[in-house]
Design an enzyme around this catalytic site. Structure first.
Site, PDB file in Angstrom:
ATOM      1  CG  ASN A  73      10.648 -54.348 -27.013  1.00 19.75           C
ATOM      2  OD1 ASN A  73      11.771 -53.877 -26.895  1.00 19.75           O
ATOM      3  ND2 ASN A  73       9.847 -54.041 -28.008  1.00 19.75           N
ATOM      4  CG  HIS A 114      -0.734 -56.214 -31.236  1.00 14.88           C
ATOM      5  ND1 HIS A 114      -0.325 -57.390 -30.639  1.00 14.88           N
ATOM      6  CD2 HIS A 114      -0.733 -56.444 -32.576  1.00 14.88           C
ATOM      7  CE1 HIS A 114      -0.063 -58.295 -31.570  1.00 14.88           C
ATOM      8  NE2 HIS A 114      -0.309 -57.749 -32.746  1.00 14.88           N
ATOM      9  CB  ALA A 143      -9.641 -70.409 -15.530  1.00 15.15           C
ATOM     10  CB  ALA A 161     -13.776 -68.569 -15.459  1.00 16.11           C
ATOM     11  CB  THR A 166     -13.935 -54.839 -24.772  1.00 13.33           C
ATOM     12  OG1 THR A 166     -15.141 -54.478 -24.091  1.00 13.33           O
ATOM     13  CG2 THR A 166     -14.079 -56.229 -25.393  1.00 13.33           C
ATOM     14  CE  LYS A 167     -17.779 -51.425 -20.872  1.00  9.45           C
ATOM     15  NZ  LYS A 167     -19.001 -50.867 -21.355  1.00  9.45           N
TER      16      LYS A 167
END
Length: 194
Positions: A73, A114, A143, A161, A166-167
């Protein structure tokens, strides 16, 4: 003369990619991923487009990019106009990654689409999560930052860096840390109104 040499190079690359696709049917996408990782910068954009990635011709992509979970993919990756992708950037292509124009990904950035422990004991506590990652126009990812699945980094946002995002990051916002938290919001009052 230069044009003839360039055309010959592209012809040879086309043959190489066709051979790699046949080999990948037997051995898996690993063979294509290794070729991309070692590919020279001069032909990298061309190679990525031949693999069905959507890469604008003005994108500046450094060598050493790493693909995982491709499952053939490669069209899950889209890189816009005038983007910069640094060395050793990691793309997890289990889901789509969209990088809009003018975005900058510094060296060692990891984009994960994922999270999955596989078929192991922890599976009952941590179910598989998957989601598209979108990096909006003009954002800058510092970085070795990590962008987790389902995250959108806003227009002209900055990720420090080493941060772990997470959101979602709002437009014109600077974040940093683990997990990433807002450091400041950029002053946009001087920008022309549309």
């Amino acid at each position: 003369m230069k044009k003839i040499i360039k055309n010959i190079m592209y012809f040879l690359v086309d043959i190489k990619i066709k051979c790699l696709k046949l080999e990948a049917r037997l051995l898996g996408d690993y063979v294509i991923n290794k070729y991309v990782e070692k590919c020279s910068e001069r032909k990298l954009t061309y190679v990525l487009n031949k693999l069905n990635c959507k890469v604008h011709s003005s994108a500046n992509i450094k060598s050493g990019i790493v693909f995982d979970n491709t499952y053939s993919n490669y069209d899950y990756l889209s890189i816009g106009d005038n983007c910069y992708i640094g060395r050793k950037v990691f793309f997890d292509l289990a889901n789509k990654i969209t990088i809009e124009k003018e975005a900058v990904l510094s060296a060692g950035v990891s984009i994960l689409t994922h999270q999955d422990v596989g078929n192991r004991l922890l599976k009952r506590y941590y179910q598989r999560r998957e989601g598209e990652v979108i990096l909006r126009e003009g954002c800058w990812i510092g970085a070795n930052a990590i962008i987790l699945c389902g995250v959108t980094v806003g227009k002209c946002a900055v990720v420090g860096a080493g941060a772990v995002v997470t959101k979602d990051v709002p437009d014109y916002t600077v974040v940093g840390g683990i997990p990433a938290k807002t450091i400041k919001v950029l002053d946009i009052s001087h920008l022309p109104k549309k």
